[in-house]
Design a protein around this motif. Sequence first.
Motif, PDB file in Angstrom:
ATOM      1  N   THR A  61       1.096  -1.283   0.302  1.00  0.00           N
ATOM      2  CA  THR A  61      -0.263  -0.473  -0.291  1.00  0.00           C
ATOM      3  C   THR A  61       1.106   1.101   0.035  1.00  0.00           C
ATOM      4  OG1 THR A  61      -0.061   0.339   2.508  1.00  0.00           O
ATOM      5  CG2 THR A  61      -1.464  -1.233   1.210  1.00  0.00           C
ATOM      6  N   SER A  62      -0.374   2.319  -0.293  1.00  0.00           N
ATOM      7  CA  SER A  62       1.018   3.983  -0.052  1.00  0.00           C
ATOM      8  C   SER A  62       0.216   4.455   1.136  1.00  0.00           C
ATOM      9  CB  SER A  62       0.768   4.532  -1.086  1.00  0.00           C
ATOM     10  OG  SER A  62       1.139   3.229  -2.796  1.00  0.00           O
ATOM     11  N   LEU A  63       1.832   5.288   1.557  1.00  0.00           N
ATOM     12  CA  LEU A  63       1.069   5.574   2.843  1.00  0.00           C
ATOM     13  C   LEU A  63       0.281   7.453   2.004  1.00  0.00           C
ATOM     14  CD1 LEU A  63       1.479   6.232   5.404  1.00  0.00           C
ATOM     15  CD2 LEU A  63       4.052   8.050   4.311  1.00  0.00           C
ATOM     16  N   VAL A  64      -0.787   7.804   3.180  1.00  0.00           N
ATOM     17  CA  VAL A  64      -1.939   8.440   2.000  1.00  0.00           C
ATOM     18  C   VAL A  64      -1.490   9.790   3.632  1.00  0.00           C
ATOM     19  CG1 VAL A  64      -3.836   9.967   1.916  1.00  0.00           C
ATOM     20  CG2 VAL A  64      -2.669   8.146   0.825  1.00  0.00           C
ATOM     21  N   LEU A  65      -0.777  10.706   3.654  1.00  0.00           N
ATOM     22  CA  LEU A  65      -0.226  11.755   4.905  1.00  0.00           C
ATOM     23  C   LEU A  65      -1.457  13.190   5.031  1.00  0.00           C
ATOM     24  CD1 LEU A  65       1.356  11.913   7.373  1.00  0.00           C
ATOM     25  CD2 LEU A  65       2.934  12.502   6.083  1.00  0.00           C
TER      26      LEU A  65
ATOM     27  N   ASP B 238     -11.025   4.713  -1.992  1.00  0.00           N
ATOM     28  CA  ASP B 238     -10.746   3.674  -1.305  1.00  0.00           C
ATOM     29  C   ASP B 238     -12.393   3.180  -2.591  1.00  0.00           C
ATOM     30  OD1 ASP B 238      -9.553   3.463   1.006  1.00  0.00           O
ATOM     31  OD2 ASP B 238     -11.318   4.058   2.355  1.00  0.00           O
ATOM     32  N   GLY B 239     -12.993   3.500  -2.806  1.00  0.00           N
ATOM     33  CA  GLY B 239     -14.145   3.579  -3.932  1.00  0.00           C
ATOM     34  C   GLY B 239     -13.444   3.344  -5.353  1.00  0.00           C
ATOM     35  N   ALA B 240     -12.166   3.535  -5.138  1.00  0.00           N
ATOM     36  CA  ALA B 240     -11.634   3.239  -6.743  1.00  0.00           C
ATOM     37  C   ALA B 240     -11.002   2.066  -7.268  1.00  0.00           C
ATOM     38  CB  ALA B 240     -10.193   4.502  -6.810  1.00  0.00           C
ATOM     39  N   ASP B 241     -10.782   1.430  -6.223  1.00  0.00           N
ATOM     40  CA  ASP B 241     -10.203   0.158  -6.199  1.00  0.00           C
ATOM     41  C   ASP B 241     -10.892  -0.799  -5.419  1.00  0.00           C
ATOM     42  OD1 ASP B 241      -8.941  -2.442  -6.821  1.00  0.00           O
ATOM     43  OD2 ASP B 241      -6.884  -0.763  -7.552  1.00  0.00           O
ATOM     44  N   VAL B 242     -10.740  -2.221  -5.832  1.00  0.00           N
ATOM     45  CA  VAL B 242     -11.444  -3.489  -4.643  1.00  0.00           C
ATOM     46  C   VAL B 242     -10.475  -3.661  -4.208  1.00  0.00           C
ATOM     47  CG1 VAL B 242     -13.672  -4.126  -6.153  1.00  0.00           C
ATOM     48  CG2 VAL B 242     -10.761  -5.404  -6.330  1.00  0.00           C
ATOM     49  N   HIS B 243      -9.164  -3.737  -4.127  1.00  0.00           N
ATOM     50  CA  HIS B 243      -7.601  -3.545  -3.126  1.00  0.00           C
ATOM     51  C   HIS B 243      -7.641  -2.800  -2.645  1.00  0.00           C
ATOM     52  CE1 HIS B 243      -7.389  -7.662  -5.273  1.00  0.00           C
ATOM     53  NE2 HIS B 243      -7.500  -6.761  -6.359  1.00  0.00           N
ATOM     54  N   PRO B 244      -7.270  -2.989  -0.661  1.00  0.00           N
ATOM     55  CA  PRO B 244      -6.724  -1.730  -0.574  1.00  0.00           C
ATOM     56  C   PRO B 244      -5.284  -1.157  -0.632  1.00  0.00           C
ATOM     57  CG  PRO B 244      -6.479  -3.543   0.804  1.00  0.00           C
ATOM     58  CD  PRO B 244      -7.775  -3.423  -0.192  1.00  0.00           C
ATOM     59  N   ASN B 245      -5.548  -0.136  -1.271  1.00  0.00           N
ATOM     60  CA  ASN B 245      -3.752   0.627  -1.506  1.00  0.00           C
ATOM     61  C   ASN B 245      -3.895   1.777  -0.995  1.00  0.00           C
ATOM     62  OD1 ASN B 245      -4.062  -0.738  -4.781  1.00  0.00           O
ATOM     63  ND2 ASN B 245      -5.788   0.766  -4.921  1.00  0.00           N
ATOM     64  N   ALA B 246      -4.483   1.841   0.063  1.00  0.00           N
ATOM     65  CA  ALA B 246      -3.666   3.261   0.759  1.00  0.00           C
ATOM     66  C   ALA B 246      -3.132   2.608   2.796  1.00  0.00           C
ATOM     67  CB  ALA B 246      -4.822   4.202   0.965  1.00  0.00           C
ATOM     68  N   THR B 247      -2.081   3.199   3.210  1.00  0.00           N
ATOM     69  CA  THR B 247      -2.451   3.395   4.393  1.00  0.00           C
ATOM     70  C   THR B 247      -2.243   4.625   4.938  1.00  0.00           C
ATOM     71  OG1 THR B 247      -0.777   1.620   5.211  1.00  0.00           O
ATOM     72  CG2 THR B 247      -0.912   2.872   6.847  1.00  0.00           C
ATOM     73  N   TYR B 248      -3.726   5.153   5.323  1.00  0.00           N
ATOM     74  CA  TYR B 248      -3.786   6.628   6.142  1.00  0.00           C
ATOM     75  C   TYR B 248      -3.231   7.236   7.320  1.00  0.00           C
ATOM     76  CZ  TYR B 248      -7.435   6.158   2.262  1.00  0.00           C
ATOM     77  OH  TYR B 248      -7.844   5.353   1.038  1.00  0.00           O
TER      78      TYR B 248
ATOM     79  N   SER C  68      -5.049   5.404  -7.504  1.00  0.00           N
ATOM     80  CA  SER C  68      -4.586   3.133  -7.264  1.00  0.00           C
ATOM     81  C   SER C  68      -3.539   2.499  -8.676  1.00  0.00           C
ATOM     82  CB  SER C  68      -5.748   2.226  -7.774  1.00  0.00           C
ATOM     83  OG  SER C  68      -6.394   3.112  -8.599  1.00  0.00           O
ATOM     84  N   GLU C  69      -4.194   3.745  -9.892  1.00  0.00           N
ATOM     85  CA  GLU C  69      -2.220   2.882 -10.443  1.00  0.00           C
ATOM     86  C   GLU C  69      -1.768   3.394 -10.038  1.00  0.00           C
ATOM     87  OE1 GLU C  69      -1.493   4.227 -15.242  1.00  0.00           O
ATOM     88  OE2 GLU C  69      -3.674   4.252 -14.750  1.00  0.00           O
ATOM     89  N   ILE C  70      -1.276   4.486  -9.851  1.00  0.00           N
ATOM     90  CA  ILE C  70      -0.001   4.976  -8.683  1.00  0.00           C
ATOM     91  C   ILE C  70       0.382   4.306  -7.492  1.00  0.00           C
ATOM     92  CG2 ILE C  70       1.189   6.818  -8.106  1.00  0.00           C
ATOM     93  CD1 ILE C  70      -0.177   8.622 -10.659  1.00  0.00           C
ATOM     94  N   SER C  71       0.171   3.724  -6.753  1.00  0.00           N
ATOM     95  CA  SER C  71      -0.006   3.060  -5.866  1.00  0.00           C
ATOM     96  C   SER C  71       0.101   1.651  -6.276  1.00  0.00           C
ATOM     97  CB  SER C  71      -1.544   3.191  -4.650  1.00  0.00           C
ATOM     98  OG  SER C  71      -0.861   2.245  -4.083  1.00  0.00           O
ATOM     99  N   ALA C  72       0.011   0.900  -7.086  1.00  0.00           N
ATOM    100  CA  ALA C  72       0.064   0.019  -7.484  1.00  0.00           C
ATOM    101  C   ALA C  72       1.410  -0.848  -7.857  1.00  0.00           C
ATOM    102  CB  ALA C  72      -1.094  -0.415  -8.525  1.00  0.00           C
ATOM    103  N   ASN C  73       1.547   0.129  -9.075  1.00  0.00           N
ATOM    104  CA  ASN C  73       3.292   0.358  -9.561  1.00  0.00           C
ATOM    105  C   ASN C  73       4.141   1.308  -8.862  1.00  0.00           C
ATOM    106  OD1 ASN C  73       2.341  -0.133 -12.830  1.00  0.00           O
ATOM    107  ND2 ASN C  73       0.883   1.153 -12.392  1.00  0.00           N
TER     108      ASN C  73
END
Length: 140
Positions: free
Chosen positions: A10-14, A32-42, A108-113
């Motif tokens: 996941t990516s840090l969202v600060l 959270d609504g942009a992808d079914v997989h969690p991509n963020a650590t808030y 989500s695209e940037i976070s995943a890559n």
Amino acid sequence: MTLPQPADLTSLVLRTDFSDDAAWDAVRAAIDGADVHPNATYVSDPRFTEVSIQVLVDEDAAAEEDDKITYAFLADTTTMTEPSRPLLVVDLYDEPGRTFRVPVRWFSEISANLSIANLDFADFADTADGSGTFRGFSDD
């Protein structure tokens, strides 16, 4: 001020702007609504209120090797006030301090890559438009 560690893949969202809790909730809901997989650590910690890019770069540089992070997404005043909720993405590794903005729809695209090192920070930053905002690759 040690930087928080994002959860695996996941990516840090600060959060750096604390003026509007409803806007922060909207940013998280949009991510959270942009992808079914969690991509963020808030992280919503007031000690990061209006933190400067240089402080983040310095803190990451001073961290132990295993505690370094390579990039972070900031939810700043611009994120909280603009309709597309553009996050500020900060490079903490290759070109520490380099930034670009990204509307939540591309998070989500940037976070995943970035999280799997499929693409580098520069791959996105170099394709940002004249305003410094990544709006997708030309074939998207």
